[in-house]
Each structure stands twice: as structure tokens, then as C-alpha cells.
Design a protein around this motif. Structure first.
Motif, PDB file in Angstrom:
ATOM      1  N   VAL A 199       0.895  -1.306  -0.108  1.00 60.76           N
ATOM      2  CA  VAL A 199       0.134   0.081   0.051  1.00 60.76           C
ATOM      3  C   VAL A 199       0.914   1.090   0.277  1.00 60.76           C
ATOM      4  CG1 VAL A 199      -1.949   1.143   1.098  1.00 60.76           C
ATOM      5  CG2 VAL A 199      -1.880  -1.090   1.259  1.00 60.76           C
ATOM      6  N   LEU A 200       1.893   1.236   0.844  1.00 55.92           N
ATOM      7  CA  LEU A 200       2.762   2.320   0.778  1.00 55.92           C
ATOM      8  C   LEU A 200       3.612   2.653  -0.336  1.00 55.92           C
ATOM      9  CD1 LEU A 200       4.751   2.088   4.319  1.00 55.92           C
ATOM     10  CD2 LEU A 200       2.830   3.780   3.824  1.00 55.92           C
TER      11      LEU A 200
ATOM     12  N   PHE B 278       1.087   4.191  -2.858  1.00 54.09           N
ATOM     13  CA  PHE B 278       0.561   5.467  -2.446  1.00 54.09           C
ATOM     14  C   PHE B 278       1.848   6.401  -2.650  1.00 54.09           C
ATOM     15  CE2 PHE B 278      -3.020   4.953   1.090  1.00 54.09           C
ATOM     16  CZ  PHE B 278      -3.654   4.452   0.088  1.00 54.09           C
ATOM     17  N   TYR B 279       2.947   6.069  -2.161  1.00 58.13           N
ATOM     18  CA  TYR B 279       4.170   6.812  -2.379  1.00 58.13           C
ATOM     19  C   TYR B 279       4.411   7.196  -3.982  1.00 58.13           C
ATOM     20  CZ  TYR B 279       8.930   8.921  -1.681  1.00 58.13           C
ATOM     21  OH  TYR B 279       9.995   9.663  -1.305  1.00 58.13           O
TER      22      TYR B 279
ATOM     23  N   THR C 160       1.859   9.545  -5.475  1.00 60.60           N
ATOM     24  CA  THR C 160       2.076  10.934  -4.824  1.00 60.60           C
ATOM     25  C   THR C 160       3.197  11.691  -5.433  1.00 60.60           C
ATOM     26  OG1 THR C 160       1.081  10.182  -2.851  1.00 60.60           O
ATOM     27  CG2 THR C 160       1.880  12.313  -2.914  1.00 60.60           C
TER      28      THR C 160
ATOM     29  N   ALA D  36      -0.474   4.731   6.649  1.00 68.37           N
ATOM     30  CA  ALA D  36      -0.109   4.599   5.224  1.00 68.37           C
ATOM     31  C   ALA D  36      -0.121   5.838   4.400  1.00 68.37           C
ATOM     32  CB  ALA D  36      -0.714   3.559   4.324  1.00 68.37           C
TER      33      ALA D  36
ATOM     34  N   LEU E  85       2.480   8.318   5.988  1.00 66.53           N
ATOM     35  CA  LEU E  85       3.897   7.949   5.651  1.00 66.53           C
ATOM     36  C   LEU E  85       4.209   7.842   4.105  1.00 66.53           C
ATOM     37  CD1 LEU E  85       4.605   4.633   7.399  1.00 66.53           C
ATOM     38  CD2 LEU E  85       5.481   6.952   8.006  1.00 66.53           C
ATOM     39  N   ALA E  86       3.176   7.661   3.313  1.00 66.09           N
ATOM     40  CA  ALA E  86       3.381   7.520   1.831  1.00 66.09           C
ATOM     41  C   ALA E  86       2.808   8.873   1.019  1.00 66.09           C
ATOM     42  CB  ALA E  86       2.947   6.326   1.291  1.00 66.09           C
ATOM     43  N   VAL E  87       1.947   9.425   1.692  1.00 65.13           N
ATOM     44  CA  VAL E  87       1.255  10.536   0.785  1.00 65.13           C
ATOM     45  C   VAL E  87       1.640  11.899   1.312  1.00 65.13           C
ATOM     46  CG1 VAL E  87      -0.923  11.558  -0.115  1.00 65.13           C
ATOM     47  CG2 VAL E  87      -0.798   9.213   0.028  1.00 65.13           C
TER      48      VAL E  87
ATOM     49  N   ALA F  78       5.519  12.496   1.021  1.00 63.59           N
ATOM     50  CA  ALA F  78       5.786  12.725  -0.357  1.00 63.59           C
ATOM     51  C   ALA F  78       5.446  13.910  -1.099  1.00 63.59           C
ATOM     52  CB  ALA F  78       5.445  11.633  -1.182  1.00 63.59           C
ATOM     53  N   LEU F  79       4.591  14.829  -0.001  1.00 63.81           N
ATOM     54  CA  LEU F  79       4.292  16.080  -0.647  1.00 63.81           C
ATOM     55  C   LEU F  79       5.493  17.078  -0.679  1.00 63.81           C
ATOM     56  CD1 LEU F  79       1.065  16.663   0.936  1.00 63.81           C
ATOM     57  CD2 LEU F  79       1.306  16.110  -1.157  1.00 63.81           C
TER      58      LEU F  79
ATOM     59  N   TYR G 119       7.839   1.428  11.477  1.00 69.38           N
ATOM     60  CA  TYR G 119       8.470   1.841  10.379  1.00 69.38           C
ATOM     61  C   TYR G 119       9.712   2.961  10.642  1.00 69.38           C
ATOM     62  CZ  TYR G 119       5.490  -0.038   6.757  1.00 69.38           C
ATOM     63  OH  TYR G 119       5.190  -0.955   6.069  1.00 69.38           O
TER      64      TYR G 119
END
Lengths: 269, 184
Positions: A42-43, A46-47, A50, B23, B26-28, B31-32, B72
Motif C-alpha cells: 500500500v505504501l 501511495f508513495y 504521490t 499509510a 507515511l506515503a502521501v 511525499a508532498l 516503520y
């Protein structure tokens, strides 16, 4: 009421104490590993989504600068064509010499390809990220000190901590990331490249006699275990230091934006 | 038996929901581009749960969210979980003893308190662990540090305001009302 609150405080203290105990003795490890296995895909998705969106937005926003960028690139390309011709000649010569000496052909690296799943540390505060988390860990043969490369084989950092299925990588702009380096084409000058305040990199203790100028490429020297020689770290942006100083300081800029990375490779020895 | 099954099912769904939130964080959010990546989405969410659903669910949320964050981050010593629990303890104390209504201002005041207390506790724990060796404290108290925290706080307040109005629009439960003294 006061008693009730006191009871709750004890619950918090007990839970916190228990957690530290569980983490300290790695009792949570199987649950930790299973949770990461569940969340990692999922990460990754998403990463990656984005980052691609952000890059597209930035691409659109920077279109105004394109004209000047094209001009600079044409100039740089002309210089590179000339340089390429020189390198080709050297490569041919090198090939002949290698053959004569019976050396092996170009060394192939073993590496583990991994996805970036998050970036930034618990306490990161800089504009540019200083660390990333990748979805491969000690179970994939990764351990502390291994070099990590991004696109085009450019060094982006070093593995500093690992768990079963994730690893933390300090990027080259991190002040705790130190790489044994040398100037490309000048084997005599070697030093250590380290991050400065999370913004740029610096290479200290460059002798006054060293032939170094802005635009020179800085590569790994191979003196460090786990990081092979000749991987590009960055380009010299500026040389600091007076003529009467024994040493000079080279400010090195990276050739890759670490925030744009979604896939990296960890080099295995 | 059925009740027990429902209970575990509920826990499992909560776990999945909180894991999705982590999630996203950490990932959205991470990453901004700067300074949007400094928004503390998880703190806003935990305070929102405390504000609307009470401290039991908020404690459970901070426990699960903290645990997954600790899975994490390095070092794995429960720093995130303990910091989140401490933050929750402090904000709940403020909510019960000092705030008389559930207005936007109260929510923003709690979010601000939680944001700064979480940062403080995180850095203190990180520093204490680094004193024990095996970890380098990777922070410097320079202007970048303070700028990033201020930006993070301001953007977190904006997000909190948006969440407040969305929830206020779709649910009457969040309409302002006076707290019953000694309740909760």
C-alpha cells in the motif's frame, strides 16, 4: 473524579512501560514483520502515485524556465560531445590494455532493487529530505554501510539501519552520511564527502595542489567497504578557501533530486 | 460467542482503518513538497477522535497508530507510541478541565497543544535514546528546524479547520455544546 483520573494515568504509564519492554526484547517482532508485509504494498503504491503527481505539477510549474534551461543544456551538450570523443579514445585504449593484461571485463555489481515507501526521519526539519525508507531489509541481504544508487548509477546515500523487510537510507545531503570520494580523473586526490545541514554536500581537506575546479565530477574512491569505486556522487559547484590555506573545501551538488526517487538499488558486495 | 466475534471483528476493522491512515501519512503526506510534508495528519486525527468519540477510542487509536509508526521508524523502542499516549493524556486533561465547549477554537487549541507536545516529547525521547549510544540525534535547533515546525503547525490548523467544518456539515454530533463538568 481525581481518583478516576489518577487511575487513567496509571493505565497510560502501564501501557507505555509494557510497550518499551516489548520493543526492547523484540517480542513484537513477528507482529511487526506481518504488519509491514501487509502495509508495504500500500505504501509503495501511495508513495509512487504521490511522487508522480508532484513531479507532474512541478513540471508544469517550471515550464516558464524552459527556454533558459534549453539554452544551458545546448551549451552543456556541446561540451559533453567533445568530452565524449576524448573518453571514447581512452576507452578504446583501456580495452586494449585490459586485454593485454588479461583483466576481467567490466565488473558487474550485485544489487537489490527496492521501492521507496516513505521519506523523512522522526526529527527531520529541513526543506530537502535527508533520509528515505525502502521496502527491502536484512532478509534480502542488506546491512548497514552498503551504498545505494538511484537512476543512472548515481550514489544517493548509504544504508544506516535495517529491519527484516525495511531499511533506512541516509541521503548524501545528510550530515551523518559520509562517503570516501575522489575527483574523477585525479586518483591522487581523495577525501570524504559529507552532507551539510541537509542542504548540500562538502568535500573537505582538498590539498591546494589538487587540480579541482567547478564542474568536476566527484566519484566514490572504493576505499570504503561495501561501496565500489567510480560511482558518481555529484558535481563540484564551488571551491572555498584562500590561497594561503593548507586545505580547500569543495561544495558538491547532487545530480539527482532525492525527492523524485521511487525506485533505488542497494549495491551488494 | 457472537459478541466476542463482533468484538474482534470491530478491533480488526479499526486496525485496518488506522493502518490506512498511517499509510496515508507515511506515503502521501511525506511525499508532498515542503512545507506540506510537515503536516501532522495523525495528530489531527487522534484529537478529532478524542473530541468527538471520547478518550477510550482515542487511546486505542493512538496505541495502534503509534505502534505502526514505530514499526516503520528507527529506533524501535516505542518512541512514537509513548509520545502519542503522553500527548493524548495532556490534551484530554486540557479538554476536561479547561475547555467548556466544543467549538472550532477549542478544537484548534487542542490540535495546537497536541502538535507541540508531540514534537517536544518525540525530540526529548529521541535525545535520551541517543545518549544511550547506538543512535545519532539527527536534529539541530536552527532556523530550518523552527520554520518547519511553524509551517507544520499552520498547515495542520488549516486541515483541522477543514475537517471540523466537513464533520459539522454532515453530522450534528459535532455541533457546539457545553461539557458537563466532571463528565467524560
Amino acid at each position: 473524579m481525581i481518583n478516576k483520573n489518577k487511575n487513567y494515568i496509571w493505565v497510560y504509564v502501564a501501557v507505555a512501560g509494557l510497550l518499551i519492554f516489548l520493543f526492547l526484547f523484540k517480542i513484537l517482532s513477528p507482529f511487526e514483520k506481518a504488519t509491514r508485509q501487509l502495509i508495504n504494498p500500500v505504501l509503495k503504491t501511495f508513495y509512487s502515485a504521490t511522487t508522480k503527481l508532484r513531479m507532474k505539477y512541478e513540471e508544469r510549474a517550471s515550464k516558464e524556465d524552459l527556454a533558459s534551461q534549453i539554452e544551458n543544456l545546448i551549451e552543456e551538450r556541446n561540451g559533453l560531445i567533445e568530452e565524449k570523443a576524448r573518453w571514447q579514445a581512452l576507452e578504446e585504449e583501456n580495452g586494449v590494455l585490459r586485454e593485454q593484461l588479461g583483466f576481467l571485463t567490466k565488473k558487474k555489481y550485485h544489487y537489490v532493487v527496492s521501492n521507496v515507501v516513505s521519506r523523512g526521519d522522526l526529527t527531520d526539519s529541513n526543506r530537502i529530505s535527508e533520509s528515505i525508507i525502502i521496502d527491502k531489509g536484512s532478509h534480502d541481504g542488506i546491512y548497514n554501510g552498503l551504498g545505494v544508487i538511484g537512476g543512472n548509477g548515481i550514489v544517493i546515500g548509504k544504508v544506516v539501519e535495517t529491519k527484516d523487510n525495511i531499511a533506512k537510507v541516509y541521503l548524501t545531503n545528510n550530515s551523518h552520511c559520509k562517503l570516501a570520494a575522489t575527483i574523477l580523473g585525479d586518483n591522487k586526490t581523495s577525501g570524504v564527502v559529507e552532507g551539510e545541514l541537509g542542504l548540500t554536500m562538502k568535500m573537505g581537506f582538498v590539498p591546494q595542489t589538487a587540480d579541482i575546479k567547478a564542474g568536476d565530477l566527484i566519484v566514490t574512491s572504493g576505499l570504503e567497504e561495501g561501496i565500489p569505486r567510480g560511482l558518481v556522487i555529484g558535481k563540484v559547484a564551488e571551491i572555498k578557501g584562500e590561497s594561503n590555506d593548507p586545505w580547500r573545501l569543495a561544495i558538491v551538488e547532487t545530480l539527482i533530486d532525492p525527492d523524485d526517487l521511487t525506485i533505488v538499488s542497494v549495491i551488494l558486495p | 460467542m457472537n459478541k466476542l466475534n463482533n468484538f474482534f471483528l470491530q478491533i480488526f476493522f479499526y486496525f485496518l482503518f488506522f493502518a490506512t491512515l498511517v499509510a496515508v501519512h507515511l506515503a502521501v503526506i511525506k511525499a508532498l513538497p515542503y512545507p506540506f510534508n510537515k503536516i501532522n495528519f495523525l495528530i489531527i486525527f487522534i484529537i478529532f477522535i478524542l473530541f468527538v468519540f471520547g478518550k477510550r477510542l482515542a487511546m486505542f487509536a493512538s496505541l495502534i497508530i503509534g505502534l505502526i509508526l514505530d514499526f516503520y521508524y528507527f529506533p524501535s523502542l516505542g518512541i512514537n507510541t509513548v509520545s502519542l499516549l503522553l500527548t493524548l493524556l495532556l490534551t484530554n486533561f486540557l479538554l476536561v478541565n479547561f475547555l467548556t465547549d466544543k467549538s472550532l477554537y477549542s478544537f484548534l487549541a487542542l490540535t495546537s497543544t497536541a502538535y507541540f507536545s508531540f514534537i517536544a516529547s518525540l525530540h526529548i525521547f529521541y535525545y535520551v535514546v541517543s545518549l544511550g549510544g547506538g543512535l545519532e540525534a539527527n536534529f539541530v535547533f536552527n532556523r530550518y528546524f523552527f520554520n518547519s515546525k511553524i509551517y507544520g503547525w499552520l498547515f495542520s490548523l488549516i486541515i483541522a479547520t477543514i475537517i471540523f467544518y466537513i464533520f459539522n456539515y454532515i453530522n450534528k454530533r459535532y455541533k457546539p455544546f457545553f461539557l458537563i463538568k466532571g463528565g467524560r
